[in-house]
Design a protein around this motif. Structure first.
Motif, short mmCIF file in Angstrom:
data_model
loop_
_atom_site.label_atom_id
_atom_site.label_comp_id
_atom_site.label_asym_id
_atom_site.label_seq_id
_atom_site.Cartn_x
_atom_site.Cartn_y
_atom_site.Cartn_z
N ALA A 8 -29.86 -7.37 -2.02
CA ALA A 8 -28.72 -7.39 -1.09
C ALA A 8 -28.54 -6.05 -0.38
CB ALA A 8 -27.44 -7.77 -1.84
N SER A 9 -28.65 -4.94 -1.11
CA SER A 9 -28.49 -3.63 -0.47
C SER A 9 -29.67 -3.33 0.46
CB SER A 9 -28.28 -2.52 -1.50
OG SER A 9 -29.43 -2.34 -2.29
N PHE A 10 -30.86 -3.82 0.11
CA PHE A 10 -32.03 -3.69 0.97
C PHE A 10 -31.77 -4.37 2.31
CE2 PHE A 10 -36.14 -5.73 2.25
CZ PHE A 10 -36.84 -4.59 2.59
N ARG A 11 -31.29 -5.61 2.27
CA ARG A 11 -30.96 -6.34 3.50
C ARG A 11 -29.87 -5.62 4.28
NH1 ARG A 11 -32.05 -11.53 4.93
NH2 ARG A 11 -33.38 -12.70 3.51
N THR A 12 -28.88 -5.10 3.59
CA THR A 12 -27.79 -4.38 4.25
C THR A 12 -28.31 -3.14 4.95
OG1 THR A 12 -26.18 -5.25 2.68
CG2 THR A 12 -25.56 -3.25 3.87
N ASP A 13 -29.19 -2.40 4.29
CA ASP A 13 -29.77 -1.20 4.90
C ASP A 13 -30.56 -1.57 6.16
OD1 ASP A 13 -28.74 0.42 2.90
OD2 ASP A 13 -30.63 0.55 1.79
N LEU A 14 -31.38 -2.61 6.07
CA LEU A 14 -32.14 -3.04 7.23
C LEU A 14 -31.22 -3.48 8.35
CD1 LEU A 14 -35.00 -5.09 5.53
CD2 LEU A 14 -35.16 -2.78 6.51
N ALA A 15 -30.21 -4.26 8.01
CA ALA A 15 -29.28 -4.77 9.01
C ALA A 15 -28.59 -3.63 9.76
CB ALA A 15 -28.24 -5.67 8.34
N GLU A 16 -28.25 -2.58 9.05
CA GLU A 16 -27.61 -1.43 9.68
C GLU A 16 -28.49 -0.84 10.78
OE1 GLU A 16 -26.52 3.17 8.52
OE2 GLU A 16 -26.58 1.69 6.90
N PHE A 17 -29.77 -0.69 10.51
CA PHE A 17 -30.68 -0.09 11.48
C PHE A 17 -31.13 -1.06 12.58
CE2 PHE A 17 -30.74 2.95 8.13
CZ PHE A 17 -31.00 4.17 8.75
N LEU A 18 -31.04 -2.35 12.29
CA LEU A 18 -31.42 -3.37 13.28
C LEU A 18 -30.23 -3.90 14.07
CD1 LEU A 18 -33.90 -5.39 11.02
CD2 LEU A 18 -34.49 -3.82 12.88
N HIS A 19 -29.03 -3.44 13.70
CA HIS A 19 -27.79 -3.88 14.35
C HIS A 19 -27.61 -5.39 14.23
CE1 HIS A 19 -27.45 0.18 15.85
NE2 HIS A 19 -28.68 0.07 16.33
N LEU A 20 -27.82 -5.88 13.02
CA LEU A 20 -27.67 -7.29 12.69
C LEU A 20 -26.75 -7.43 11.49
CD1 LEU A 20 -31.46 -8.33 12.68
CD2 LEU A 20 -29.81 -8.83 14.49
N SER A 21 -26.38 -8.66 11.19
CA SER A 21 -25.72 -8.89 9.91
C SER A 21 -26.82 -9.06 8.86
CB SER A 21 -24.84 -10.14 9.97
OG SER A 21 -25.64 -11.29 10.02
N PRO A 22 -26.55 -8.74 7.61
CA PRO A 22 -27.59 -8.89 6.58
C PRO A 22 -28.20 -10.29 6.53
CG PRO A 22 -25.80 -7.58 5.71
CD PRO A 22 -25.34 -8.10 7.06
N ALA A 23 -27.41 -11.31 6.78
CA ALA A 23 -27.92 -12.69 6.74
C ALA A 23 -28.91 -12.96 7.87
CB ALA A 23 -26.76 -13.67 6.82
N ASP A 24 -28.85 -12.17 8.94
CA ASP A 24 -29.73 -12.39 10.08
C ASP A 24 -31.05 -11.62 9.99
OD1 ASP A 24 -27.97 -14.13 11.31
OD2 ASP A 24 -26.93 -12.53 12.39
N VAL A 25 -31.23 -10.84 8.94
CA VAL A 25 -32.48 -10.10 8.76
C VAL A 25 -33.56 -11.08 8.30
CG1 VAL A 25 -33.66 -8.30 7.44
CG2 VAL A 25 -31.33 -7.92 8.25
N ASP A 26 -34.64 -11.17 9.07
CA ASP A 26 -35.76 -12.04 8.74
C ASP A 26 -36.77 -11.22 7.96
OD1 ASP A 26 -37.96 -13.71 8.61
OD2 ASP A 26 -38.14 -13.98 10.78
N LEU A 27 -36.91 -11.50 6.68
CA LEU A 27 -37.80 -10.71 5.83
C LEU A 27 -39.27 -10.90 6.17
CD1 LEU A 27 -36.06 -10.93 2.34
CD2 LEU A 27 -35.90 -9.13 4.07
N ASP A 28 -39.60 -11.94 6.92
CA ASP A 28 -40.99 -12.15 7.33
C ASP A 28 -41.34 -11.40 8.61
OD1 ASP A 28 -41.66 -13.82 5.17
OD2 ASP A 28 -40.75 -15.54 6.18
N GLU A 29 -40.34 -10.78 9.22
CA GLU A 29 -40.57 -10.09 10.49
C GLU A 29 -41.29 -8.75 10.28
OE1 GLU A 29 -38.22 -9.45 14.64
OE2 GLU A 29 -37.03 -9.67 12.83
N ASN A 30 -42.08 -8.38 11.27
CA ASN A 30 -42.76 -7.09 11.28
C ASN A 30 -41.73 -6.01 11.61
OD1 ASN A 30 -44.08 -4.75 12.70
ND2 ASN A 30 -45.92 -5.89 12.15
N PRO A 31 -41.62 -4.96 10.80
CA PRO A 31 -40.61 -3.92 11.03
C PRO A 31 -40.68 -3.28 12.42
CG PRO A 31 -41.49 -3.71 8.83
CD PRO A 31 -42.34 -4.73 9.54
N LEU A 32 -41.88 -3.03 12.91
CA LEU A 32 -42.01 -2.41 14.23
C LEU A 32 -41.60 -3.37 15.33
CD1 LEU A 32 -45.32 -0.42 13.70
CD2 LEU A 32 -42.97 0.43 13.57
#
Length: 85
Positions: A8-32
């Motif tokens: 959950a905190s991993f998703r939250t960290d990613l969401a912060e940098f991607l300007h998304l909600s944690p639920a909208d982070v697609d873990l299959d997506e390429n970070p770049l």
């Protein structure tokens, strides 16, 4: 002391940098392709090191999905050795 690193905190960290909600982070997506640049990846690596994961920028940059990042992070949190050690 930093919060422990969890899925959950991993998703939250990613969401912060991607300007998304944690639920909208697609873990299959390429970070770049998701919009992270090298500075943001370094910042995330530093945050996760502070939370106890022995991780580096190059290791993250070599992986092509957020799911692969989480796999590496969870291994490191469990004490798996680094490949460059």
């Amino acid at each position: 002391m930093p919060e422990p690193l969890t899925p959950a905190s991993f998703r939250t960290d990613l969401a912060e940098f991607l300007h998304l909600s944690p639920a909208d982070v697609d873990l299959d997506e390429n970070p770049l392709q998701a919009g992270l640049d090298s500075l943001r990846i370094v910042t995330l690596a530093e945050r996760w090191r502070a939370a106890g994961a022995d991780i580096g920028f190059v290791e993250l940059a070599e992986r092509t999905s957020f799911a692969q990042w989480w796999q590496l992070l969870s291994e490191r949190l469990a004490g798996a050795p680094r490949a460059d050690a």
